[in-house]
Scaffold this active site. Structure first.
Site, PDB file in Angstrom:
ATOM      1  N   CYS A 268       0.752  -1.275   0.087  1.00 13.35           N
ATOM      2  CA  CYS A 268      -0.156  -0.122  -0.020  1.00 13.35           C
ATOM      3  C   CYS A 268       0.897   1.318  -0.051  1.00 13.35           C
ATOM      4  O   CYS A 268       0.396   2.394  -0.441  1.00 13.35           O
ATOM      5  CB  CYS A 268      -0.953   0.004   1.143  1.00 13.35           C
TER       6      CYS A 268
ATOM      7  N   LYS B  50       1.130   3.845  -2.631  1.00 13.11           N
ATOM      8  CA  LYS B  50      -0.206   4.755  -3.100  1.00 13.11           C
ATOM      9  C   LYS B  50      -0.099   6.187  -2.571  1.00 13.11           C
ATOM     10  O   LYS B  50      -0.691   7.141  -3.239  1.00 13.11           O
ATOM     11  CB  LYS B  50      -1.257   3.945  -2.671  1.00 13.11           C
TER      12      LYS B  50
ATOM     13  N   THR C 226       0.286  15.982 -17.764  1.00 12.87           N
ATOM     14  CA  THR C 226      -0.520  15.007 -18.169  1.00 12.87           C
ATOM     15  C   THR C 226      -0.002  13.601 -17.920  1.00 12.87           C
ATOM     16  O   THR C 226       0.768  13.131 -18.895  1.00 12.87           O
ATOM     17  CB  THR C 226      -0.484  15.147 -19.691  1.00 12.87           C
TER      18      THR C 226
ATOM     19  N   ASP D 291      21.049  10.601  -7.303  1.00 12.24           N
ATOM     20  CA  ASP D 291      21.642  10.714  -6.055  1.00 12.24           C
ATOM     21  C   ASP D 291      20.418  10.714  -5.029  1.00 12.24           C
ATOM     22  O   ASP D 291      19.368  11.031  -5.375  1.00 12.24           O
ATOM     23  CB  ASP D 291      22.428  11.915  -5.863  1.00 12.24           C
TER      24      ASP D 291
ATOM     25  N   ASP E 282      26.004  17.300  -9.950  1.00 14.94           N
ATOM     26  CA  ASP E 282      26.604  16.549 -10.831  1.00 14.94           C
ATOM     27  C   ASP E 282      26.457  16.832 -12.382  1.00 14.94           C
ATOM     28  O   ASP E 282      27.374  17.025 -13.269  1.00 14.94           O
ATOM     29  CB  ASP E 282      26.300  14.919 -10.989  1.00 14.94           C
TER      30      ASP E 282
ATOM     31  N   GLY F  64       7.916  10.701 -10.564  1.00 18.01           N
ATOM     32  CA  GLY F  64       8.770  10.121  -9.208  1.00 18.01           C
ATOM     33  C   GLY F  64       8.071   9.010  -8.656  1.00 18.01           C
ATOM     34  O   GLY F  64       6.972   8.560  -9.004  1.00 18.01           O
ATOM     35  N   HIS F  65       8.495   8.577  -7.604  1.00 15.88           N
ATOM     36  CA  HIS F  65       7.915   7.548  -6.949  1.00 15.88           C
ATOM     37  C   HIS F  65       8.028   7.957  -5.419  1.00 15.88           C
ATOM     38  O   HIS F  65       9.298   8.168  -4.936  1.00 15.88           O
ATOM     39  CB  HIS F  65       8.776   6.173  -7.249  1.00 15.88           C
TER      40      HIS F  65
ATOM     41  N   ASP G  22      32.505  18.074  -8.833  1.00 19.13           N
ATOM     42  CA  ASP G  22      31.963  18.578  -7.387  1.00 19.13           C
ATOM     43  C   ASP G  22      32.560  18.116  -6.326  1.00 19.13           C
ATOM     44  O   ASP G  22      32.870  16.692  -6.568  1.00 19.13           O
ATOM     45  CB  ASP G  22      30.445  18.798  -7.633  1.00 19.13           C
TER      46      ASP G  22
END
Ligand SMILES: Cc1cc2nc3c(=O)[nH]c(=O)nc-3n(C[C@H](O)[C@H](O)[C@H](O)COP(=O)(O)OP(=O)(O)OC[C@H]3O[C@@H](n4cnc5c(N)ncnc54)[C@H](O)[C@@H]3O)c2cc1C
Length: 739
Positions: A405, A408, A435, A455, A478, A528-529, A616
Site C-alpha cells: 500500500c 499509493k 498530463t 543521488d 553533477d 517520481g515515486h 564537484d
C-alpha cells in the site's frame, strides 16, 4: 521517537525565555506518547536578557550571553525550524512562515517576545530600537562601528528612562569609553543624554533605587532630561512635545514594549495593546489549543511588567500545562509572584539591587548577579545529551499497513505538494506531471547529448523543508559539474509511517523545499515515486543536456591552469559535531545556506571563464575529488592549504578531534597520493566528506582574477584559488604547500 506513533504536533513559536525552559524540561522528562515537538524560531541564539547589558558593556562574550537553541532542541528531541512566523491560520491549525509552507499544529505555544513602541514620526528610520532583544546585538555592533569611525565629540541619546533604558545607556557608555581608551582617544569624547517622558527615571522602581541610580548617572556626567516626551525624530536630532530640539548623533530607542501585530490579526483575543490574553494556566482565553508566555502574553488578572524574570518563571507551569493538555488532563493554574528581585547594572562591574521597598548598591551586587546569571546559563549549556528517548512499549497510534500500500501515498501527495508551487514549464516536455502517464517524455534540444545522474539521502537534519533544499542542490550538482544544463527531475521519496496528516505535512515540506531549488534552475519535476519507508529520505534523478564539445570532464587541466574551489569545506564535520551537540547553531545555519546554494550559477560562470576541467566536491572530500582530476602521467597540483575556504566552526571542531564517519576511509585512500606532511586540522578537513559541496575547476591562470570576482558577485563569496597545476613529475600527485 518511533515515527509510526506520531499522531500530534506540539509546536513552540519563538525560542524565548519561557520556551528554553520548556525545551529543557521536555528533554529531562519522559516523552509524551505520540507527540512530536517542533520549535520555530527567527533567531537561533536567544540572548539571556539578564546578561544583555553585560554583553554590550563587554563583560561577556556572545556565547556566554546567548542560549544556543540547536543543542537545546536536540536535547529535547525537538525539530528546529529556523524561520519567521508571519501569521496563524487558527481554523486549519497552521502556522504561517516567511519561507516555508505552513506548519501544522495540534497544540501551539507562543513565546515570541515584544517589539519596540515606535510612535514618534521618524524614529523608525533614525533611531536604533533595543527591542526585539533577540536581534539587538547586531544593531548595537553596527552603531558601535559608526560611532568609532566618527571624529570629534559624539552625542548619544537614549529615549526611555526605565530599567532597560538606563542599563543600556550605562553599558553603551562603558563599552565606548573602553574602545576610545584603547584607540588613545579622550574619555570626554562621548556625551550621553537620557530622555525620560515621566517625572523621574525608573518610574517602576522604589525611591531608594531611583536615588542610587541618579547618583550613578550624575557621577558619569550623563545629562538626564525628565518630562521630556520625544514627539519626532530626524537625522541627528529629536524634537520634544515641549518644543525643544536636541541634537544627537546616535539615538537609542528604549521605550516600553509593544505587541507584534500577527496574533491579533490571526483572531486570538488580545488586550488593547495586542498582547495575547491568557488564563492563569497560560492558555489563550479564546483558543484552547493555543498557549502563550513571556512578553507576548498578558495573564488575565495578574498584570506584570514585560520582563525576562516573568518569562523565565512561566517556563515550568507552561511545560506542565502543555503536557497536561496533550494528556487530556485538567490544567493547573499558577500565580505569578508580585515582588521580585531586580538587579540593575551600571555599565562597570557594579549594580543596584531592589526588592519591594528595599534597595542597595555595590560591586558585590554585580558579582552576586554575575553568579546568578552564569548559573542560569549553565542550565541550558551543560546539557547531558541523553540517548534519544524512545516510546518503546507504547501503542502505535497508526495501524501497520502492508508494504504494497505504501506506493499509493505518492501520486496524491506529489500533486498536493506541487499544487502551490510554480514549476518552470519547459517547452521540451511532451508528457510530464501535467498530463501524467506511465513515464515522462522529454525532447532534447537538437544536437545535444543527454546528461543523467542520480543521488539520494536519508534525512540528516530534522527540518524536512531544509532537507529538501539541500538534497535538490546536491542532486543537481553533477549536471553542473559537467558544464551541462539541467532540464528535468524525477523524485524518489520515502516518508515514515505516521498519522496520514503528519505524513502529508512532512512530504509537502520536503518537496516544497526541493522544488524551490529545482525551479530556480528552471528544472521541471516530471515524475517520481514516493512510498512509506523506515525514515524520511529523498533523491532525484536529474536529466540535462550538453553539446558534445562543451561537456566538461574531470580531467583536462594543464600546467598553465589554476585550481578554483567555489564553496567552503567542513559540512561533514559540522554535521558530526551537531550529533554531539557541539556545533553552534550559527555555524550550522551558515553551512546549511551554503549547502542549499545551487552550483548552477558557478558552473556557468566557470565555463564563461574557459574552465577546462571540473568536478564537484561531495562524499570523497576535496582531496578525493581532486585526485580524480589527476591522471598518472598528467600535471600535478600544488595545493595551498591556507587558501582553502572553510565553513565557520569547521577548524574548531576538527581541532577538537571531531570527524565525520566517512573521514577515515577518505583519509586512508589518499595517503599514497599525497606528499606526506604534518597532519593539521586544515589537511584533515580536506578529506571531510561534503554534502552539496562546491565545484572544483581548472582554468587558465590569466582568467582566474576575473572569474573569482564574478563568482563573488554571484554569491559564492568564499570562492578562492586554492592551488596551481604544475608539470608532471614522479612522486605524489598532490603536493601540499603549507600545512
Ligand atoms: C536592554 C534590556 C535589558 C533587559 N534587562 C532585563 C533584565 O535584567 N531582567 C529581566 O528580567 N528582563 C530584562 N529585560 C526584558 C527582557 O529582555 C524581556 O522581557 C524578555 O526578553 C522577554 O522574554 P520572552 O521570552 O518574552 O521573549 P524573547 O526573549 O524576546 O524571545 C523571543 C523569541 O522569539 C523569537 N521570535 C520573535 N518573533 C518571532 C517570529 N515572528 N517568528 C519566529 N520567532 C520569533 C526570537 O527569535 C526569540 O527566540 C531587558 C530588556 C532590554 C531591552
Amino acid at each position: 521517537m518511533n515515527n509510526s506513533s506520531i499522531s500530534r504536533d506540539l509546536v513552540l513559536l519563538g525560542g524565548g525565555h519561557a520556551h528554553v525552559e520548556v525545551l529543557r524540561r521536555m528533554g529531562m522528562q519522559p516523552p509524551i506518547p505520540g507527540v512530536r515537538l517542533t520549535l520555530i524560531s527567527r533567531e537561533l541564539h536567544t540572548p539571556y536578557s539578564g546578561m544583555l547589558p553585560g554583553l554590550i558593556a563587554g563583560h561577556y562574550t556572545f556565547d556566554e550571553a546567548h542560549i544556543d537553541l540547536g543543542p537545546l532542541a536536540h536535547f529535547a528531541n525537538a525539530r528546529l525550524f529556523h524561520d519567521e512566523v508571519t501569521g496563524l491560520d487558527l481554523e486549519r491549525q497552521r502556522v504561517l512562515c516567511r519561507n516555508r509552507p505552513p506548519v501544522a499544529f495540534d497544540v501551539l505555544s507562543i513565546d515570541t517576545g515584544s517589539t519596540p513602541t515606535i510612535t514618534a514620526p521618524g524614529a523608525a528610520t533614525h533611531a536604533v530600537p533595543i527591542k526585539p532583544v533577540s536581534t539587538f546585538n547586531q544593531r548595537w555592533e553596527e552603531l558601535r562601528q559608526r560611532v568609532l569611525e566618527r571624529r570629534g565629540k559624539v552625542r548619544i541619546g537614549v529615549v526611555g528612562g526605565g530599567a532597560g533604558g538606563v542599563e543600556m545607556l550605562m553599558a553603551v557608555r562603558h563599552r565606548l569609553r573602553q574602545d576610545g581608551a584603547a584607540a588613545g582617544q579622550p574619555t570626554t569624547q562621548f556625551h550621553f543624554v537620557l530622555l525620560c517622558a515621566s517625572d523621574d527615571l525608573l518610574p517602576q522602581s522604589n525611591a531608594r533605587v531611583r536615588a542610587l541610580y541618579q547618583d550613578v548617572l550624575r557621577n558619569a556626567a550623563v545629562e538626564v532630561k525628565t518630562r521630556c516626551h520625544v514627539s519626532a525624530v530626524e537625522l541627528g536630532r529629536v524634537h520634544t512635545q515641549a518644543g525643544e530640539a536636541i541634537d544627537l548623533d546616535e539615538i537609542l530607542w528604549a521605550t516600553h514594549a509593544a505587541a507584534p501585530a500577527w496574533p491579533r490579526a490571526a483572531g486570538l483575543t488580545t488586550d488593547d495593546e495586542g498582547f495575547i490574553r491568557v488564563s492563569d494556566c497560560l492558555q489563550s482565553i479564546s483558543h484552547a489549543r493555543v498557549f502563550a508566555a513571556g512578553d507576548v502574553a498578558n495573564v488575565t488578572g495578574y498584570p506584570r511588567p514585560k520582563s525576562g524574570v516573568f518569562a523565565v518563571r512561566q517556563g515550568p507551569p507552561l511545560t506542565e500545562n502543555l503536557r497536561r493538555v496533550l494528556r487530556g488532563a485538567p490544567l493547573a493554574p499558577f500565580k505569578p509572584q508580585r515582588q521580585f528581585l531586580s538587579l540593575i547594572t551600571t555599565g562597570d562591574r557594579h549594580a543596584v539591587a531592589a526588592r519591594g521597598e528595599w534597595a542597595c548598591a555595590g560591586d558585590w551586587v554585580w558579582r552576586w548577579k554575575d553568579g546568578i546569571d552564569r548559573r542560569f546559563m549553565r542550565r541550558y549549556t551543560d546539557l547531558a545529551m541523553p540517548a534519544m528517548a524512545t516510546t518503546a512499549g507504547t501503542e502505535p497510534a497508526v495501524a501497520m499497513r502492508c508494504g504494497g500500500c505504501g506506493s499509493k501515498l505518492g501520486a496524491e501527495l506529489l500533486r498536493e505538494a506541487l499544487a502551490g508551487l510554480q514549476q518552470g514549464a519547459r517547452a521540451e516536455i511532451v508528457i510530464g506531471l501535467e498530463t501524467p502517464d506511465d513515464a515522462a517524455l522529454v525532447r532534447l534540444p537538437p544536437g545535444m547529448l543527454a546528461v543523467q545522474t542520480v543521488d539520494a539521502f536519508r534525512s540528516f537534519i530534522d527540518d524536512p523543508w531544509l532537507f529538501g533544499r539541500i538534497t535538490a542542490a546536491h542532486c543537481l550538482s553533477d549536471i553542473f559539474a559537467m558544464g551541462a544544463t539541467a532540464q528535468t527531475a524525477l523524485a524518489i521519496a520515502h516518508v515514515p509511517l505516521a498519522d496520514p496528516r503528519k505524513m502529508r505535512d512532512d512530504f509537502v515540506q520536503m518537496m516544497s523545499g526541493a522544488l524551490e531549488v529545482l525551479a530556480a534552475e528552471g528544472v521541471t519535476l516530471v515524475g517520481g515515486h514516493s512510498a512509506e519507508g523506515a525514515e524520511l529520505s529523498l533523491g532525484f534523478a536529474i536529466n540535462g543536456y550538453v553539446a558534445e564539445h562543451a561537456a566538461l570532464r574531470k580531467r583536462g587541466a594543464q600546467p598553465t591552469h589554476t585550481l578554483i574551489l567555489t564553496k567552503p569545506l567542513g559540512s561533514g564535520v559540522l554535521l558530526a559535531g551537531a550529533m554531539r551537540g557541539q556545533t553552534k547553531s550559527r555555524w550550522l545555519e551558515a553551512a546549511y545556506a551554503c549547502m542549499s546554494q545551487s552550483n548552477g550559477p558557478a558552473s556557468r560562470c566557470l565555463r564563461e571563464h574557459d574552465a577546462a576541467a571540473m568536478t564537484d566536491v561531495t562524499g570523497f572530500g576535496l582531496l578525493g575529488h581532486l585526485l580524480e582530476m589527476l591522471s598518472d602521467d598528467g600535471p600535478r597540483v600544488a595545493l595551498d592549504l591556507e587558501q582553502i575556504p572553510m565553513l565557520d566552526g569547521a577548524v574548531e571542531l576538527a581541532t577538537l578531534g571531531i570527524r565525520s564517519s566517512l573521514y577515515p576511509d577518505n583519509a586512508h585512500a589518499l595517503t599514497r597520493a599525497m606528499s606526506a606532511g604534518q597532519s593539521s586540522p586544515r589537511l584533515e578537513l580536506s578529506c571531510d566528506p561534503q554534502t552539496a559541496g562546491g565545484l572544483l575547476a581548472a582554468l587558465p591562470r590569466a582568467r582566474a582574477d576575473a572569474c573569482l570576482e564574478a563568482l563573488h558577485a554571484l554569491g559564492f563569496r568564499h570562492a578562492a584559488v586554492i592551488g596551481e597545476f604544475i608539470e608532471a613529475a614522479p612522486g605524489a600527485r598532490i603536493v601540499v604547500q603549507s600545512a
